[in-house]
Scaffold this motif. Structure first.
Motif, PDB file in Angstrom:
ATOM      1  N   HIS A  15       0.842  -1.202   0.000  1.00 26.68           N
ATOM      2  CA  HIS A  15       0.000   0.000   0.000  1.00 26.68           C
ATOM      3  C   HIS A  15       0.872   1.245   0.000  1.00 26.68           C
ATOM      4  O   HIS A  15       2.063   1.180   0.304  1.00 26.68           O
ATOM      5  CB  HIS A  15      -0.922   0.018   1.225  1.00 26.68           C
ATOM      6  CG  HIS A  15      -0.181   0.203   2.516  1.00 26.68           C
ATOM      7  ND1 HIS A  15       0.486  -0.830   3.138  1.00 26.68           N
ATOM      8  CD2 HIS A  15       0.025   1.298   3.286  1.00 26.68           C
ATOM      9  CE1 HIS A  15       1.060  -0.373   4.245  1.00 26.68           C
ATOM     10  NE2 HIS A  15       0.798   0.915   4.352  1.00 26.68           N
ATOM     11  N   GLN A  43     -10.914   6.111  -9.491  1.00 25.66           N
ATOM     12  CA  GLN A  43     -10.005   5.308  -8.661  1.00 25.66           C
ATOM     13  C   GLN A  43     -10.215   5.571  -7.170  1.00 25.66           C
ATOM     14  O   GLN A  43      -9.698   4.839  -6.342  1.00 25.66           O
ATOM     15  CB  GLN A  43      -8.545   5.664  -8.988  1.00 25.66           C
ATOM     16  CG  GLN A  43      -7.826   4.642  -9.800  1.00 25.66           C
ATOM     17  CD  GLN A  43      -6.353   5.003  -9.869  1.00 25.66           C
ATOM     18  OE1 GLN A  43      -5.974   6.028 -10.420  1.00 25.66           O
ATOM     19  NE2 GLN A  43      -5.532   4.157  -9.302  1.00 25.66           N
ATOM     20  N   LYS A 119     -12.842  -3.826  -9.674  1.00 23.32           N
ATOM     21  CA  LYS A 119     -12.068  -4.875 -10.361  1.00 23.32           C
ATOM     22  C   LYS A 119     -11.321  -4.339 -11.573  1.00 23.32           C
ATOM     23  O   LYS A 119     -10.303  -4.895 -11.965  1.00 23.32           O
ATOM     24  CB  LYS A 119     -12.987  -6.015 -10.812  1.00 23.32           C
ATOM     25  CG  LYS A 119     -13.525  -6.855  -9.699  1.00 23.32           C
ATOM     26  CD  LYS A 119     -14.419  -7.944 -10.305  1.00 23.32           C
ATOM     27  CE  LYS A 119     -14.997  -8.861  -9.287  1.00 23.32           C
ATOM     28  NZ  LYS A 119     -15.882  -9.873  -9.900  1.00 23.32           N
ATOM     29  N   CYS A 121      -9.786  -1.522 -11.758  1.00 22.05           N
ATOM     30  CA  CYS A 121      -8.703  -0.624 -11.333  1.00 22.05           C
ATOM     31  C   CYS A 121      -7.499  -1.440 -10.853  1.00 22.05           C
ATOM     32  O   CYS A 121      -7.666  -2.421 -10.134  1.00 22.05           O
ATOM     33  CB  CYS A 121      -9.155   0.267 -10.180  1.00 22.05           C
ATOM     34  SG  CYS A 121     -10.535   1.359 -10.561  1.00 22.05           S
ATOM     35  N   GLU A 122      -6.319  -0.994 -11.244  1.00 22.10           N
ATOM     36  CA  GLU A 122      -5.105  -1.644 -10.731  1.00 22.10           C
ATOM     37  C   GLU A 122      -4.981  -1.376  -9.232  1.00 22.10           C
ATOM     38  O   GLU A 122      -4.664  -2.266  -8.454  1.00 22.10           O
ATOM     39  CB  GLU A 122      -3.884  -1.104 -11.470  1.00 22.10           C
ATOM     40  CG  GLU A 122      -2.613  -1.857 -11.132  1.00 22.10           C
ATOM     41  CD  GLU A 122      -1.440  -1.395 -11.972  1.00 22.10           C
ATOM     42  OE1 GLU A 122      -0.339  -1.291 -11.402  1.00 22.10           O
ATOM     43  OE2 GLU A 122      -1.622  -1.142 -13.178  1.00 22.10           O
ATOM     44  N   THR A 123      -5.238  -0.124  -8.842  1.00 19.16           N
ATOM     45  CA  THR A 123      -5.274   0.240  -7.433  1.00 19.16           C
ATOM     46  C   THR A 123      -6.458   1.158  -7.201  1.00 19.16           C
ATOM     47  O   THR A 123      -6.940   1.805  -8.125  1.00 19.16           O
ATOM     48  CB  THR A 123      -3.990   0.971  -6.964  1.00 19.16           C
ATOM     49  OG1 THR A 123      -3.846   2.192  -7.696  1.00 19.16           O
ATOM     50  CG2 THR A 123      -2.753   0.101  -7.113  1.00 19.16           C
ATOM     51  N   SER A 138      -4.407  -2.467  -3.925  1.00 21.28           N
ATOM     52  CA  SER A 138      -5.148  -3.179  -4.968  1.00 21.28           C
ATOM     53  C   SER A 138      -6.543  -3.512  -4.442  1.00 21.28           C
ATOM     54  O   SER A 138      -6.710  -3.782  -3.245  1.00 21.28           O
ATOM     55  CB  SER A 138      -4.419  -4.453  -5.387  1.00 21.28           C
ATOM     56  OG  SER A 138      -4.692  -5.501  -4.491  1.00 21.28           O
ATOM     57  N   ASP A 140      -8.265  -6.189  -4.855  1.00 23.69           N
ATOM     58  CA  ASP A 140      -8.307  -7.558  -4.327  1.00 23.69           C
ATOM     59  C   ASP A 140      -7.725  -7.627  -2.920  1.00 23.69           C
ATOM     60  O   ASP A 140      -8.240  -8.353  -2.069  1.00 23.69           O
ATOM     61  CB  ASP A 140      -7.582  -8.531  -5.253  1.00 23.69           C
ATOM     62  CG  ASP A 140      -8.355  -8.809  -6.544  1.00 23.69           C
ATOM     63  OD1 ASP A 140      -9.577  -8.535  -6.590  1.00 23.69           O
ATOM     64  OD2 ASP A 140      -7.731  -9.302  -7.502  1.00 23.69           O
ATOM     65  N   ASN A 141      -6.673  -6.861  -2.650  1.00 23.87           N
ATOM     66  CA  ASN A 141      -6.114  -6.830  -1.287  1.00 23.87           C
ATOM     67  C   ASN A 141      -7.079  -6.169  -0.319  1.00 23.87           C
ATOM     68  O   ASN A 141      -7.201  -6.596   0.829  1.00 23.87           O
ATOM     69  CB  ASN A 141      -4.760  -6.120  -1.256  1.00 23.87           C
ATOM     70  CG  ASN A 141      -3.638  -6.998  -1.765  1.00 23.87           C
ATOM     71  OD1 ASN A 141      -3.744  -8.223  -1.784  1.00 23.87           O
ATOM     72  ND2 ASN A 141      -2.552  -6.378  -2.181  1.00 23.87           N
TER      73      ASN A 141
END
Length: 155
Positions: A15, A43, A119, A121-123, A138, A140-141
């Motif tokens: 992060h 974002q 989903k 977005c990269e971050t 991210s 997912d994290n």
């Protein structure tokens, strides 16, 4: 350090913390964050607390430029209806002040739903626990760290 940052570090989540000077009286904290950090508004995500018809509080994480669909969040959570939680309930259950509510490090763990759009977005940027402080990670994290579920919850 806020509870959100402590959790991110404790869980060893990759992060980045971003800080900016928050202007009082701003109508949209998320849009202010996007502008001051120089990132796309899609974002930056806001954290909303909702009360279901069952009286359960749940968290919705959606893009700042979008509106939460009460019908869709209720459906995702398996409830008949949903409405915004009172500011008092939000602060009491999360431990954060309005405009600085983070999905990470809340006082009480609430079921959390992250909009499907994350989903793509990269971050994503979410509040790091106070106005003027964002945490980038991210999606997912984010979902894994708070045991969230992706759902289509925007109007």
């Amino acid at each position: 350090m806020t509870p959100a940052i402590v959790i991110a570090e404790k869980k060893k989540l990759p992060h980045t913390v971003h800080e900016y000077v928050h202007e009082s009286g701003v109508a949209s904290y998320g849009e202010e964050a996007a502008e001051k950090l120089g990132v796309a508004v899609n974002q930056v995500y806001k954290t909303l607390v909702v009360r279901l018809s069952s009286d359960e509080l749940v968290v919705a994480v959606i893009p700042v430029a979008q509106k939460l669909s009460m019908k869709l969040i209720a459906k995702a959570a398996g409830a008949k209806r949903a409405g915004m939680a009172s500011p008092c309930d939000v602060e009491r259950s999360t431990g954060y002040v309005l405009g600085g509510v983070s999905p990470l490090g809340q006082k009480r763990r609430l079921r959390t739903f992250v909009d499907e759009s994350a989903k793509s977005c990269e971050t994503v940027f979410v509040s790091a626990g106070r106005r003027g402080l964002e945490i980038e990670l991210s999606p997912d994290n984010l979902v894994a760290s708070v045991s969230a579920r992706y759902a289509d919850i925007c109007q």
